[in-house]
Design a protein around this motif. Sequence first.
Motif, PDB file in Angstrom:
ATOM      1  N   ALA A  69       2.679   0.263  -8.544  1.00  0.00           N
ATOM      2  CA  ALA A  69       1.775   1.197  -7.866  1.00  0.00           C
ATOM      3  C   ALA A  69       0.937   0.467  -6.820  1.00  0.00           C
ATOM      4  CB  ALA A  69       0.862   1.872  -8.890  1.00  0.00           C
ATOM      5  N   TYR A  70       0.473  -0.734  -7.136  1.00  0.00           N
ATOM      6  CA  TYR A  70      -0.290  -1.515  -6.156  1.00  0.00           C
ATOM      7  C   TYR A  70       0.586  -1.849  -4.947  1.00  0.00           C
ATOM      8  CZ  TYR A  70      -4.217  -2.180  -9.389  1.00  0.00           C
ATOM      9  OH  TYR A  70      -5.297  -1.978 -10.215  1.00  0.00           O
ATOM     10  N   TRP A  71       1.829  -2.256  -5.212  1.00  0.00           N
ATOM     11  CA  TRP A  71       2.741  -2.578  -4.115  1.00  0.00           C
ATOM     12  C   TRP A  71       2.997  -1.350  -3.241  1.00  0.00           C
ATOM     13  CZ3 TRP A  71       3.986  -6.135  -1.089  1.00  0.00           C
ATOM     14  CH2 TRP A  71       4.144  -7.466  -1.506  1.00  0.00           C
ATOM     15  N   TYR A  72       3.181  -0.212  -3.881  1.00  0.00           N
ATOM     16  CA  TYR A  72       3.425   1.029  -3.127  1.00  0.00           C
ATOM     17  C   TYR A  72       2.246   1.315  -2.197  1.00  0.00           C
ATOM     18  CZ  TYR A  72       4.144   5.952  -2.045  1.00  0.00           C
ATOM     19  OH  TYR A  72       4.307   7.150  -1.369  1.00  0.00           O
ATOM     20  N   ASN A  73       1.021   1.209  -2.730  1.00  0.00           N
ATOM     21  CA  ASN A  73      -0.168   1.478  -1.919  1.00  0.00           C
ATOM     22  C   ASN A  73      -0.307   0.481  -0.774  1.00  0.00           C
ATOM     23  OD1 ASN A  73      -0.619   3.439  -3.820  1.00  0.00           O
ATOM     24  ND2 ASN A  73      -2.735   2.898  -4.226  1.00  0.00           N
ATOM     25  N   VAL A  74      -0.020  -0.798  -1.063  1.00  0.00           N
ATOM     26  CA  VAL A  74      -0.112  -1.833  -0.030  1.00  0.00           C
ATOM     27  C   VAL A  74       0.882  -1.546   1.099  1.00  0.00           C
ATOM     28  CG1 VAL A  74       0.368  -4.268   0.460  1.00  0.00           C
ATOM     29  CG2 VAL A  74      -1.026  -3.660  -1.510  1.00  0.00           C
TER      30      VAL A  74
ATOM     31  N   ASN B 260       2.160   1.193   1.971  1.00  0.00           N
ATOM     32  CA  ASN B 260       1.898   2.466   2.659  1.00  0.00           C
ATOM     33  C   ASN B 260       0.465   2.564   3.173  1.00  0.00           C
ATOM     34  OD1 ASN B 260       4.421   4.375   2.224  1.00  0.00           O
ATOM     35  ND2 ASN B 260       4.154   3.222   0.329  1.00  0.00           N
ATOM     36  N   ASP B 261      -0.190   1.399   3.257  1.00  0.00           N
ATOM     37  CA  ASP B 261      -1.568   1.327   3.784  1.00  0.00           C
ATOM     38  C   ASP B 261      -2.527   2.269   3.065  1.00  0.00           C
ATOM     39  OD1 ASP B 261      -0.969  -0.627   5.734  1.00  0.00           O
ATOM     40  OD2 ASP B 261      -0.170   0.923   7.074  1.00  0.00           O
ATOM     41  N   LEU B 262      -2.357   2.362   1.761  1.00  0.00           N
ATOM     42  CA  LEU B 262      -3.254   3.169   0.940  1.00  0.00           C
ATOM     43  C   LEU B 262      -4.241   2.243   0.226  1.00  0.00           C
ATOM     44  CD1 LEU B 262      -0.591   5.564  -0.617  1.00  0.00           C
ATOM     45  CD2 LEU B 262      -2.215   6.105   1.212  1.00  0.00           C
ATOM     46  N   PRO B 263      -5.400   2.768  -0.188  1.00  0.00           N
ATOM     47  CA  PRO B 263      -6.387   1.922  -0.873  1.00  0.00           C
ATOM     48  C   PRO B 263      -5.826   1.362  -2.185  1.00  0.00           C
ATOM     49  CG  PRO B 263      -7.349   4.028  -0.216  1.00  0.00           C
ATOM     50  CD  PRO B 263      -5.870   4.146  -0.019  1.00  0.00           C
ATOM     51  N   VAL B 264      -6.191   0.137  -2.486  1.00  0.00           N
ATOM     52  CA  VAL B 264      -5.831  -0.459  -3.786  1.00  0.00           C
ATOM     53  C   VAL B 264      -7.127  -0.736  -4.539  1.00  0.00           C
ATOM     54  CG1 VAL B 264      -3.601  -1.432  -3.190  1.00  0.00           C
ATOM     55  CG2 VAL B 264      -5.638  -2.709  -2.631  1.00  0.00           C
ATOM     56  N   ASN B 265      -7.247  -0.127  -5.691  1.00  0.00           N
ATOM     57  CA  ASN B 265      -8.487  -0.231  -6.460  1.00  0.00           C
ATOM     58  C   ASN B 265      -8.208  -0.690  -7.890  1.00  0.00           C
ATOM     59  OD1 ASN B 265     -10.127   0.926  -4.318  1.00  0.00           O
ATOM     60  ND2 ASN B 265      -9.130   2.871  -4.818  1.00  0.00           N
ATOM     61  N   ASP B 266      -9.257  -1.139  -8.549  1.00  0.00           N
ATOM     62  CA  ASP B 266      -9.101  -1.518  -9.949  1.00  0.00           C
ATOM     63  C   ASP B 266      -8.802  -0.278 -10.780  1.00  0.00           C
ATOM     64  OD1 ASP B 266     -11.639  -0.494  -9.574  1.00  0.00           O
ATOM     65  OD2 ASP B 266     -12.638  -1.882 -10.930  1.00  0.00           O
ATOM     66  N   ASN B 267      -8.274  -0.525 -11.995  1.00  0.00           N
ATOM     67  CA  ASN B 267      -7.761   0.587 -12.795  1.00  0.00           C
ATOM     68  C   ASN B 267      -7.977   0.297 -14.276  1.00  0.00           C
ATOM     69  OD1 ASN B 267      -5.347   1.950 -14.335  1.00  0.00           O
ATOM     70  ND2 ASN B 267      -5.552   3.056 -12.406  1.00  0.00           N
ATOM     71  N   VAL B 268      -8.194   1.342 -15.054  1.00  0.00           N
ATOM     72  CA  VAL B 268      -8.300   1.221 -16.509  1.00  0.00           C
ATOM     73  C   VAL B 268      -7.339   2.203 -17.160  1.00  0.00           C
ATOM     74  CG1 VAL B 268      -9.754   1.652 -18.531  1.00  0.00           C
ATOM     75  CG2 VAL B 268     -10.677   0.372 -16.614  1.00  0.00           C
ATOM     76  N   GLN B 269      -6.543   1.694 -18.104  1.00  0.00           N
ATOM     77  CA  GLN B 269      -5.624   2.534 -18.861  1.00  0.00           C
ATOM     78  C   GLN B 269      -5.831   2.265 -20.351  1.00  0.00           C
ATOM     79  OE1 GLN B 269      -3.385   4.813 -17.671  1.00  0.00           O
ATOM     80  NE2 GLN B 269      -4.089   4.432 -15.568  1.00  0.00           N
TER      81      GLN B 269
ATOM     82  N   THR C 220      -6.987  -3.586 -14.742  1.00  0.00           N
ATOM     83  CA  THR C 220      -6.283  -4.359 -13.715  1.00  0.00           C
ATOM     84  C   THR C 220      -7.091  -4.327 -12.424  1.00  0.00           C
ATOM     85  OG1 THR C 220      -4.949  -2.414 -13.129  1.00  0.00           O
ATOM     86  CG2 THR C 220      -3.969  -4.021 -14.645  1.00  0.00           C
ATOM     87  N   LYS C 221      -7.066  -5.468 -11.736  1.00  0.00           N
ATOM     88  CA  LYS C 221      -7.802  -5.570 -10.477  1.00  0.00           C
ATOM     89  C   LYS C 221      -6.923  -6.283  -9.446  1.00  0.00           C
ATOM     90  CE  LYS C 221     -12.230  -7.163  -8.559  1.00  0.00           C
ATOM     91  NZ  LYS C 221     -12.857  -5.838  -8.359  1.00  0.00           N
ATOM     92  N   PRO C 222      -6.556  -5.583  -8.353  1.00  0.00           N
ATOM     93  CA  PRO C 222      -5.738  -6.223  -7.328  1.00  0.00           C
ATOM     94  C   PRO C 222      -6.550  -7.268  -6.563  1.00  0.00           C
ATOM     95  CG  PRO C 222      -6.449  -4.058  -6.593  1.00  0.00           C
ATOM     96  CD  PRO C 222      -6.909  -4.198  -8.012  1.00  0.00           C
ATOM     97  N   MET C 223      -5.891  -8.316  -6.112  1.00  0.00           N
ATOM     98  CA  MET C 223      -6.558  -9.371  -5.350  1.00  0.00           C
ATOM     99  C   MET C 223      -5.946  -9.416  -3.956  1.00  0.00           C
ATOM    100  SD  MET C 223      -7.068 -13.331  -6.351  1.00  0.00           S
ATOM    101  CE  MET C 223      -7.674 -14.506  -5.136  1.00  0.00           C
ATOM    102  N   MET C 224      -6.790  -9.179  -2.964  1.00  0.00           N
ATOM    103  CA  MET C 224      -6.341  -9.156  -1.583  1.00  0.00           C
ATOM    104  C   MET C 224      -6.895 -10.378  -0.841  1.00  0.00           C
ATOM    105  SD  MET C 224      -4.656  -6.318  -1.735  1.00  0.00           S
ATOM    106  CE  MET C 224      -4.225  -6.064  -0.008  1.00  0.00           C
TER     107      MET C 224
ATOM    108  N   ASN D 156       3.421 -12.074   4.610  1.00  0.00           N
ATOM    109  CA  ASN D 156       3.886 -10.732   4.955  1.00  0.00           C
ATOM    110  C   ASN D 156       2.877  -9.665   4.544  1.00  0.00           C
ATOM    111  OD1 ASN D 156       6.304 -11.712   5.986  1.00  0.00           O
ATOM    112  ND2 ASN D 156       7.285 -11.679   3.963  1.00  0.00           N
ATOM    113  N   THR D 157       2.053 -10.002   3.561  1.00  0.00           N
ATOM    114  CA  THR D 157       1.051  -9.064   3.051  1.00  0.00           C
ATOM    115  C   THR D 157      -0.164  -9.832   2.567  1.00  0.00           C
ATOM    116  OG1 THR D 157       0.599  -7.415   1.340  1.00  0.00           O
ATOM    117  CG2 THR D 157       2.166  -9.143   0.779  1.00  0.00           C
ATOM    118  N   ASP D 158      -1.277  -9.139   2.535  1.00  0.00           N
ATOM    119  CA  ASP D 158      -2.503  -9.752   2.014  1.00  0.00           C
ATOM    120  C   ASP D 158      -2.633  -9.570   0.504  1.00  0.00           C
ATOM    121  OD1 ASP D 158      -3.335 -10.679   4.460  1.00  0.00           O
ATOM    122  OD2 ASP D 158      -4.456  -8.859   4.950  1.00  0.00           O
ATOM    123  N   PHE D 159      -1.674  -8.846  -0.084  1.00  0.00           N
ATOM    124  CA  PHE D 159      -1.704  -8.628  -1.536  1.00  0.00           C
ATOM    125  C   PHE D 159      -1.235  -9.903  -2.232  1.00  0.00           C
ATOM    126  CE2 PHE D 159       0.613  -6.721  -5.350  1.00  0.00           C
ATOM    127  CZ  PHE D 159      -0.554  -6.564  -6.096  1.00  0.00           C
ATOM    128  N   MET D 160      -2.137 -10.529  -3.001  1.00  0.00           N
ATOM    129  CA  MET D 160      -1.811 -11.789  -3.675  1.00  0.00           C
ATOM    130  C   MET D 160      -1.357 -11.591  -5.113  1.00  0.00           C
ATOM    131  SD  MET D 160      -4.778 -14.346  -2.287  1.00  0.00           S
ATOM    132  CE  MET D 160      -3.984 -15.769  -3.038  1.00  0.00           C
TER     133      MET D 160
END
Length: 201
Positions: free
Chosen positions: A133-138, A140-149, A159-163, A181-185
């Motif tokens: 889901a984080y990769w999909y958002n990255v 597609n230039d969508l916001p990536v936010n922390d998440n609780v499940q 989970t917390k994405p690191m950019m 290629n991306t800022d998503f680490m």
Amino acid sequence: MITLKMQHLNKILLPVIMMGSILGCDSASRKQLDQEAINKEMEQREIKRILPAEIVEGAYKQGNDIAVQAQELAVKLYQSEAGASEGLDSFVNERTLVTIDSLAKAHNAEIHWVPADAEQLQLSEMEQQLWEAYWYNVENDLPVNDNVQKINEEAYLYTKPMMLNPGLRKKLPGSEDTLRNTDFMGMWSIQLSKKEIIQAM
């Protein structure tokens, strides 16, 4: 003669009676203190009525606190010559994970670093879904936010994405010249105990 005996008896009994009164008061005070201690203990052990939404909110707060600390540790170790020489691809290496393990134990949590190129890692089904889901958002230039499940009745996954944003680049020697290629680490994956979450509230 009787008067003398009574006076003598009074001299003996009076201190005994006074001592009994003092001990009686002391005993009453102890009982009161014991009761207060029992009441306080019962209040502390009293089951709080906490709504599910409040637990989730607590998981966000606790998870974020741990993720921030983990990232600070990773940055600090990377800033050493050894870390910087290995490059961004090994931003979180074995040495970093050993240090972060101490942080996990302190919070009774499980902390995993899931890098952006995690195809080869064995992830739980939930971690895999969130990573995708984080990769999909990255992409597609969508916001990536922390998440609780909610994992189960006893645990939650934060989970917390690191950019690699400009602020982080300044802290990482050599990253200014690194092309990606991306800022998503990657993402921090933190399993939290429901009991720990509630106790921290």
